[in-house]
Write a protein that holds these residues in place. Structure first.
Motif, PDB file in Angstrom:
ATOM      1  N   GLU A 176      -6.700   4.285  -4.730  1.00  0.00           N
ATOM      2  CA  GLU A 176      -7.361   3.155  -4.073  1.00  0.00           C
ATOM      3  C   GLU A 176      -7.518   1.969  -5.018  1.00  0.00           C
ATOM      4  O   GLU A 176      -7.332   0.820  -4.629  1.00  0.00           O
ATOM      5  CB  GLU A 176      -8.719   3.574  -3.518  1.00  0.00           C
ATOM      6  CG  GLU A 176      -8.619   4.470  -2.306  1.00  0.00           C
ATOM      7  CD  GLU A 176      -9.980   4.856  -1.754  1.00  0.00           C
ATOM      8  OE1 GLU A 176     -10.943   4.068  -1.891  1.00  0.00           O
ATOM      9  OE2 GLU A 176     -10.065   5.943  -1.175  1.00  0.00           O
ATOM     10  N   GLU A 194       0.826  -1.211   0.000  1.00  0.00           N
ATOM     11  CA  GLU A 194       0.000   0.000   0.000  1.00  0.00           C
ATOM     12  C   GLU A 194       0.860   1.262   0.000  1.00  0.00           C
ATOM     13  O   GLU A 194       0.607   2.186  -0.774  1.00  0.00           O
ATOM     14  CB  GLU A 194      -0.938   0.017   1.206  1.00  0.00           C
ATOM     15  CG  GLU A 194      -2.099  -0.924   1.081  1.00  0.00           C
ATOM     16  CD  GLU A 194      -3.026  -0.905   2.300  1.00  0.00           C
ATOM     17  OE1 GLU A 194      -2.781  -0.128   3.251  1.00  0.00           O
ATOM     18  OE2 GLU A 194      -3.999  -1.674   2.303  1.00  0.00           O
ATOM     19  N   VAL A 231      -4.138   0.305  -5.441  1.00  0.00           N
ATOM     20  CA  VAL A 231      -3.814  -0.516  -4.269  1.00  0.00           C
ATOM     21  C   VAL A 231      -4.581  -1.828  -4.328  1.00  0.00           C
ATOM     22  O   VAL A 231      -4.014  -2.905  -4.118  1.00  0.00           O
ATOM     23  CB  VAL A 231      -4.098   0.242  -2.948  1.00  0.00           C
ATOM     24  CG1 VAL A 231      -4.057  -0.714  -1.753  1.00  0.00           C
ATOM     25  CG2 VAL A 231      -3.107   1.380  -2.752  1.00  0.00           C
TER      26      VAL A 231
END
Length: 132
Positions: free
Chosen positions: A82, A37, A85
């Motif tokens: 996002e 991440e 990730v």
């Protein structure tokens, strides 16, 4: 302010370094999920701030073409961090790439790692990863 900053490398199977980035971590104990991440968020943030011609990251953004210089987006757009990730975590679980910490291969997103100033983190990509 990060507790520890480490060099994270992309390598091929022969150990040749293809790319290297510095990533800061706020804790000395992290999971493989945290490492992935942090890496993806940092590279997407760097791209979104400058929007250079090529994106050099772990995950190929959607609507991008792989070139020798990196991933070239057809239109300059903000990449969704996002989504990147999510795709990266999914790819790790499907063996799209390996993460080595020092010389040990990590097999789970929940594997815990204690970071030190000389910890070596390497990503070994196996397949192109397409994301957001």
């Amino acid at each position: 302010m990060p507790t520890i900053t480490l060099s994270v490398k992309d390598e091929n199977f022969a150990g040749k370094v293809l790319q290297e980035v510095l990533i800061g971590f706020h804790s000395e104990t992290v999971t493989i999920r945290d490492i992935i991440e942090a890496r993806v968020l940092q590279e997407v943030e760097a791209y979104n701030q400058k929007q250079p011609q090529y994106f050099n990251g772990l995950v190929q953004p959607a609507d991008a073409e792989k070139t020798v210089n990196g991933y070239q987006l057809r239109n300059k757009v903000v990449i969704d961090p996002e989504k990147q990730v999510y795709v990266a975590l999914d790819a790790f679980q499907k063996n799209g790439f390996f993460v080595l910490v020092d010389t040990l291969q990590c097999s789970s997103l929940n594997d815990k790692v204690r970071l030190h100033a000389d910890t070596r983190i390497s990503f070994i990509k196996l397949t192109p990863l397409v994301g957001g």
